[in-house]
Every structure is written in structure tokens, then in C-alpha cells.
Write a protein that holds these residues in place. Sequence first.
Motif, mmCIF file in Angstrom:
data_model
loop_
_atom_site.group_PDB
_atom_site.id
_atom_site.type_symbol
_atom_site.label_atom_id
_atom_site.label_comp_id
_atom_site.label_asym_id
_atom_site.label_seq_id
_atom_site.Cartn_x
_atom_site.Cartn_y
_atom_site.Cartn_z
ATOM 1 N N ARG A 283 0.832 -1.207 0.000
ATOM 2 C CA ARG A 283 0.000 0.000 0.000
ATOM 3 C C ARG A 283 0.866 1.256 0.000
ATOM 4 N NH1 ARG A 283 -4.243 -0.066 4.602
ATOM 5 N NH2 ARG A 283 -2.318 -0.265 5.797
ATOM 6 N N ALA B 93 -0.915 -1.413 -4.012
ATOM 7 C CA ALA B 93 -2.274 -1.776 -3.596
ATOM 8 C C ALA B 93 -3.088 -0.500 -3.456
ATOM 9 C CB ALA B 93 -2.256 -2.533 -2.271
ATOM 10 N N GLU B 94 -4.278 -0.509 -4.030
ATOM 11 C CA GLU B 94 -5.174 0.632 -3.863
ATOM 12 C C GLU B 94 -5.913 0.570 -2.529
ATOM 13 O OE1 GLU B 94 -3.422 1.141 -7.051
ATOM 14 O OE2 GLU B 94 -4.648 -0.688 -7.163
ATOM 15 N N VAL C 15 -6.137 -2.032 1.260
ATOM 16 C CA VAL C 15 -5.795 -3.198 2.070
ATOM 17 C C VAL C 15 -6.836 -3.330 3.166
ATOM 18 C CG1 VAL C 15 -4.103 -4.249 3.630
ATOM 19 C CG2 VAL C 15 -3.313 -3.024 1.589
#
Length: 278
Positions: free
Chosen positions: A204, A209-210, A212
Motif C-alpha cells: 500500500r 495496492a489501492e 488493504v
Amino acid sequence: MAQAANGAGEPPTEDELSRAGLRLRVDGHVARITISRPERRNAMTGRTWTTLAHIGQTLPEDVRIVVIAGEGDIFSAGIDLNMFTPEGVEGERSLVAGVLDGSADADDIEGHIAELQAGFLWLRRPDIVSVAAVRGHAIGAGFQLALSCDIRILAEDAKFTMKEPALGLVPDLTGTKPLVDIVGVNRAVEICLTARRVEAAEARELGLAELVVPVEELEGAVDDVVAALLATNPEAAAATKALLQQAAGNTLEEQARAERRAQVDRLTSLAKAMGAGA
């Protein structure tokens, strides 16, 4: 299973999907693909990727969202290492047999890799938004499959690893460009050449990652993102994705011109729709 788009050919049969270690469910505007080889930790083979390409070629025209997940508590352990043995995987082409027996030259091997890459490339199409829902390990090809998607939603137990260099290989399933685009060359070198795990929290922070979320919330979080994506006008969504994809390679002047042209198309379409409804 939904019918394929006109002219797109027939979608893979249930038997073909099963032999590829995949499941496919199409529900209206959403296609859900599950990597399903739990006995091999969802490791993938050449047939997995060529079947993924077949899915992309035959999706119904009204599919707007594609969600990719792994069965159980792992996204994918990457390539099935049996692909690198002379015997290969039953019913499939070994990646080394042709070199060993002299039946494949460099052009043959490159052509075969291009066929495998097709299973990843279609996920960037402007007319769809692809979402990777990642639990547990996403190793090598699994990491590259997640990188092929527009949006990555990770459970807190997710772990990315680019394993290929540690195996004497290079990442060749279209993952190097998105990795460098997201984290930069230096960090990408470090991640690839150490073959270390990038856990969810770091993913993230790095932009891999957009979102979590806790493991038990992953499915709901994916559904929420899908619902939000579907709420956007499909033509505007496709045009916007196409604009964003070309932005990095354009100068400001080129991108401004691309925006103008795209907006002319959108305004024209909106005006025609208003006229038709009058």
C-alpha cells in the motif's frame, strides 16, 4: 455462462476452464475469474494463460468489470515449476524441451511467450476495469497477473514476490513495466533482484495496492469497488481510462490535445443522446 459477444467466437467450455485451472462466472456487467488449482497452490501453466487470453477474446460485450481472485487462502504460487522440466505438465508444451532437443529456435520460443503474454495484456483494455482480489501469496506470475490489473485490493495477509530472477529467469509476463511505473526503477530492481516478500502494508505504501483490508472483509471490499465502478457512465469510463493510460508517455501539450479530442467525442455523444430523447 453468458453468451459471447457477436463475432468474438465461443467462450471456453467448462472442461477447458477446468483443465486450465480456472473458473469463470459472468453475471451481467461483471466477470469473475478464479484461479483454481488448490492442489498446486494455484500455480499456473501455459494453458492457464492461453485460456485467460481466450476468456478476454470472448467476453460478452456488456462486461465492464473483470475480477480475478485465487481459490482459498492464496492468490497464486506463480508458474508451475513442472513447466521447466523436460516432461512439462501433462498435455502441455514444456518451456525447455524444445531447447534441449533442438526442435525450437529463439523465434519459436519468443512466439510461444507472446502467446502466453496475451493472457495478461487484455486486462488493460480501456473498455473494462480489471480488479485483482489478492489473498496470501502472489508469487512471480501471480504477482505479474495482479500487476496487469487496474486495481489491486489486498487482504492483510497478501504478499507479493517477484521470484523469476532467483530461478535464473526474468519476469516476462508483462509485469516489469507496471512495476517500474508504480515504484520506480530503483525500487523495482531491489524487489526483483532480492526476490523478497512485499507484504500488504508495504504494498500500500509503495502504491502496489489501492486498498488493504482485513481478510474477512476482502470480498465485501471488492463488491463495493465493483458497485462504484459500475455507477460510472461506461463510455466516459473507457475514454478516461484510455486517457490515463497514455498520460505517462505524453508531454503536457500532447495530453491536453488528447483530452480535448476525447471531450469532443463525449460532448458529441451526449448531445446526440439528448436529441434522441427529445
